[in-house]
Design a protein around this motif. Structure first.
Motif, mmCIF file in Angstrom:
data_model
loop_
_atom_site.group_PDB
_atom_site.id
_atom_site.type_symbol
_atom_site.label_atom_id
_atom_site.label_comp_id
_atom_site.label_asym_id
_atom_site.label_seq_id
_atom_site.Cartn_x
_atom_site.Cartn_y
_atom_site.Cartn_z
ATOM 1 N N GLY A 296 13.573 -14.212 1.814
ATOM 2 C CA GLY A 296 13.263 -13.376 0.656
ATOM 3 C C GLY A 296 11.790 -13.002 0.601
ATOM 4 N N ILE A 297 10.924 -13.977 0.955
ATOM 5 C CA ILE A 297 9.482 -13.709 0.969
ATOM 6 C C ILE A 297 9.144 -12.655 2.024
ATOM 7 C CG2 ILE A 297 7.245 -14.703 1.605
ATOM 8 C CD1 ILE A 297 8.033 -15.447 -1.171
ATOM 9 N N VAL A 298 9.723 -12.810 3.222
ATOM 10 C CA VAL A 298 9.481 -11.840 4.296
ATOM 11 C C VAL A 298 9.928 -10.447 3.858
ATOM 12 C CG1 VAL A 298 10.116 -11.165 6.644
ATOM 13 C CG2 VAL A 298 9.592 -13.554 6.142
ATOM 14 N N GLY A 299 11.122 -10.399 3.229
ATOM 15 C CA GLY A 299 11.610 -9.111 2.723
ATOM 16 C C GLY A 299 10.683 -8.533 1.678
ATOM 17 N N GLY A 300 10.141 -9.402 0.802
ATOM 18 C CA GLY A 300 9.206 -8.942 -0.214
ATOM 19 C C GLY A 300 7.928 -8.387 0.388
ATOM 20 N N LEU A 301 7.459 -9.041 1.464
ATOM 21 C CA LEU A 301 6.250 -8.554 2.141
ATOM 22 C C LEU A 301 6.497 -7.184 2.781
ATOM 23 C CD1 LEU A 301 5.027 -11.887 3.785
ATOM 24 C CD2 LEU A 301 4.000 -10.683 1.850
ATOM 25 N N PHE A 302 7.681 -7.022 3.383
ATOM 26 C CA PHE A 302 8.026 -5.718 3.936
ATOM 27 C C PHE A 302 8.092 -4.669 2.820
ATOM 28 C CE2 PHE A 302 9.609 -7.843 7.822
ATOM 29 C CZ PHE A 302 9.008 -7.019 8.757
ATOM 30 N N GLY A 303 8.638 -5.075 1.671
ATOM 31 C CA GLY A 303 8.708 -4.160 0.534
ATOM 32 C C GLY A 303 7.330 -3.740 0.069
ATOM 33 N N ALA A 304 6.416 -4.720 0.044
ATOM 34 C CA ALA A 304 5.036 -4.389 -0.324
ATOM 35 C C ALA A 304 4.434 -3.416 0.680
ATOM 36 C CB ALA A 304 4.203 -5.665 -0.396
ATOM 37 N N GLY A 305 4.793 -3.603 1.961
ATOM 38 C CA GLY A 305 4.317 -2.670 2.986
ATOM 39 C C GLY A 305 4.840 -1.275 2.767
ATOM 40 N N PHE A 306 6.103 -1.167 2.370
ATOM 41 C CA PHE A 306 6.680 0.144 2.055
ATOM 42 C C PHE A 306 5.894 0.830 0.947
ATOM 43 C CE2 PHE A 306 10.929 -0.760 4.032
ATOM 44 C CZ PHE A 306 11.002 0.410 4.768
ATOM 45 N N ILE A 307 5.631 0.064 -0.104
ATOM 46 C CA ILE A 307 4.920 0.634 -1.247
ATOM 47 C C ILE A 307 3.509 1.067 -0.835
ATOM 48 C CG2 ILE A 307 3.990 0.125 -3.547
ATOM 49 C CD1 ILE A 307 6.375 -1.770 -3.948
ATOM 50 N N GLY A 308 2.855 0.219 -0.009
ATOM 51 C CA GLY A 308 1.523 0.570 0.469
ATOM 52 C C GLY A 308 1.528 1.829 1.311
ATOM 53 N N PHE A 309 2.589 2.028 2.084
ATOM 54 C CA PHE A 309 2.706 3.212 2.931
ATOM 55 C C PHE A 309 2.758 4.485 2.092
ATOM 56 C CE2 PHE A 309 5.277 6.264 5.404
ATOM 57 C CZ PHE A 309 4.491 6.343 6.562
ATOM 58 N N PHE A 310 3.320 4.365 0.887
ATOM 59 C CA PHE A 310 3.441 5.536 0.006
ATOM 60 C C PHE A 310 2.394 5.493 -1.119
ATOM 61 C CE2 PHE A 310 7.702 5.097 1.827
ATOM 62 C CZ PHE A 310 7.928 6.376 2.281
ATOM 63 N N GLU A 311 1.297 4.798 -0.857
ATOM 64 C CA GLU A 311 0.263 4.627 -1.880
ATOM 65 C C GLU A 311 -0.289 5.964 -2.358
ATOM 66 O OE1 GLU A 311 -3.991 2.251 -2.515
ATOM 67 O OE2 GLU A 311 -2.957 2.238 -0.575
ATOM 68 N N GLU A 312 -0.472 6.894 -1.438
ATOM 69 C CA GLU A 312 -1.028 8.195 -1.812
ATOM 70 C C GLU A 312 -0.118 8.923 -2.792
ATOM 71 O OE1 GLU A 312 -2.474 12.386 0.311
ATOM 72 O OE2 GLU A 312 -2.017 10.618 1.531
ATOM 73 N N GLY A 313 1.198 8.848 -2.512
ATOM 74 C CA GLY A 313 2.158 9.482 -3.409
ATOM 75 C C GLY A 313 2.178 8.818 -4.770
ATOM 76 N N LEU A 314 2.024 7.506 -4.789
ATOM 77 C CA LEU A 314 2.002 6.790 -6.065
ATOM 78 C C LEU A 314 0.774 7.165 -6.878
ATOM 79 C CD1 LEU A 314 3.204 3.201 -5.033
ATOM 80 C CD2 LEU A 314 4.366 4.774 -6.594
ATOM 81 N N ASN A 315 -0.339 7.402 -6.195
ATOM 82 C CA ASN A 315 -1.554 7.801 -6.906
ATOM 83 C C ASN A 315 -1.384 9.171 -7.559
ATOM 84 O OD1 ASN A 315 -2.987 5.480 -6.302
ATOM 85 N ND2 ASN A 315 -3.749 6.287 -4.350
ATOM 86 N N LYS A 316 -0.612 10.044 -6.889
ATOM 87 C CA LYS A 316 -0.394 11.381 -7.437
ATOM 88 C C LYS A 316 0.618 11.352 -8.586
ATOM 89 C CE LYS A 316 -1.405 13.910 -3.153
ATOM 90 N NZ LYS A 316 -0.843 14.804 -2.116
#
Length: 455
Positions: A296-316
């Motif tokens: 679950g932790i590994v999956g959560g870290l991957f999820g955080a990576g996904f969110i970081g990948f779309f950081e620019e879109g989240l800022n907009k």
């Protein structure tokens, strides 16, 4: 004159018993437990210290103590056996049915097992238990008892009744009499009622029923349980590859198996990798839970990576972040619901199970209906709170609809595939599916957002 209080399963009695043990008031202990149900006494012993439990067991009659041992949970029983003398274990096993005795021996090391067998005085019981030890524990041969009543088809009613009286000394529950030929091959069964109502010289071959459900020694215990459940059997005879009658399995043995399998599946579905309970050691409980928590932790870290990948879109479009919990939680819930239904159907397989294509179409139909309703509801709520943001509402609702379809597919296909390769499908229903759906849900959510919002 001391008045002995009648046994009652309560905290007050537990304290009285502890006081009696401390004061070595053997008369109180024996008299207060006299006539008590063995399951209640087993529950009391599980609350006592190991020294106190052994003290009580040694005071009681061997048959009573043997019955109590059978009711103890496996961990407590294992600890009790470690504290008992080999000769004590042997004398208690000789008071048990052969299947229970074999179960006790299987908890011991090979050396301890050989030592206990060396103390057996009942040759017939010893031979019966040794035969059961040949079989795998989770097969019909491993759970059957050697105590049963059989009658030769050539006997008359008088001979049969005499044999029943002789054989019944070792059989606690008589459900039916199994009929065999001179080679001990199973032919059928005859009820006690038909024997009693028949005339004395009537041959068994004239009154027995030749339609009898039996199971082979190599059949898996879960399949045996399913057969007994389906046909509502109180007992089922066990035969070897030559159709010779070698034992029987009773419903109380099957109830224990059903309970154990249910506990294992529940723990597997919640991400516990071993059969444990709250009384186990901290180390064992940690080892059982930790592997899936790490996944679950590994999956959560991957999820955080996904969110970081779309950081620019989240800022907009910062509002996108507000709906991440909604997307992931819905995907997890849908996946768990779908997998739970599949695991349940796999656990009670039928000859008339739907084909994979039919099952998949049904799951898809349910997912489409649920997805449309949920997406419409969310669309309306988002439009209400984010006025004039129809495109944003479309992103959330389309992503939610897609996640529901995807999670339903994952929750359905994963247990089926695991079952095909021989892995417990319940393992798929906990953190595995939840984590996978979280990752897929995030990916779908942001891909839809990128496509429609051009971020």
């Amino acid at each position: 004159m001391e008045i002995i209080k009648q046994f009652e399963l309560s905290k007050e009695y537990l304290e009285s018993l502890r006081k009696g043990i401390e004061e070595e008031n053997n008369a109180f202990i024996q008299d207060s437990l006299e006539g008590a149900n063995v399951a209640d006494v087993a529950a009391i012993l599980e609350e006592l210290s190991m020294e106190e439990s052994i003290y009580v067991l040694r005071l009681l009659d061997n048959q009573f103590s043997a019955d109590i041992l059978i009711e103890l949970d496996e961990d407590t029983l294992t600890r009790v056996l470690k504290e008992m003398e080999v000769s004590e274990i042997a004398s208690l096993i000789e008071c048990m049915d052969s299947d229970d005795g074999a179960d006790i021996l299987n908890l011991l090391s090979l050396r301890e097992r050989e030592e206990v067998i060396g103390y057996f005085t009942d040759r017939q019981k010893s031979e019966q238990i040794l035969e059961l030890l040949r079989y795998e524990e989770d097969t019909a041969g491993g759970i059957m008892a050697k105590e049963y009543i059989r009658a030769n088809k050539n006997w008359n009613v008088v001979q049969t009744i005499n044999e029943i009286r002789r054989q019944a000394e070792n059989v606690d529950k008589i459900f039916s009499i199994y009929v065999v030929d001179n080679k001990q091959q199973l032919l059928g069964r005859v009820s006690l009622k038909r024997i009693v109502l028949a005339s004395e010289q009537t041959k068994i071959e004239d009154i027995y029923e030749d339609e009898v459900i039996s199971v082979p020694t190599y059949m898996d215990q879960e399949e045996v349980a399913e057969i007994m459940r389906r046909y509502d059997l109180e007992a089922v005879p066990v035969v070897n590859v030559k159709n010779k009658l070698v034992g029987r399995i009773t419903f109380d043995d099957i109830l224990d198996i059903i309970r154990e399998e249910a506990e294992e599946d529940i723990q597997a579905m919640t991400g516990i990798s071993d059969t444990v309970d709250e009384y186990d050691s901290v180390i064992r409980l940690t080892k059982a839970r930790l592997p899936w928590l790490l996944i679950g932790i590994v999956g959560g870290l991957f999820g955080a990576g996904f969110i970081g990948f779309f950081e620019e879109g989240l800022n907009k479009v910062t509002a996108l972040a507000f709906f991440i919990p909604l997307i992931t939680a819905t995907g997890g819930n849908v996946g768990i619901q779908s997998s739970s239904l599949v695991v349940q159907s796999l656990a009670s397989k039928s000859a008339f199970d739907d084909s994979f294509s039919k099952r998949f179409l049904k799951v898809l139909s349910v997912a489409i209906i649920n997805g449309l309703i949920l997406a419409t509801f969310v669309f309306a709520v988002v439009v209400l709170f984010y006025q004039n943001e129809v495109s944003f509402a479309l992103v959330v609702s389309i992503a939610l609809f897609s996640v529901v379809l995807l999670a339903s597919f994952m929750g359905t296909i994963t247990p089926i595939l695991l079952d095909k390769v021989g892995i417990n499908p319940a393992l798929a229903s906990g953190p595995f599916i939840t984590t996978a759906n979280d990752l897929l849900g995030l990916a779908v959510y942001f891909l839809v957002a990128m496509s429609l919002l051009h971020i």
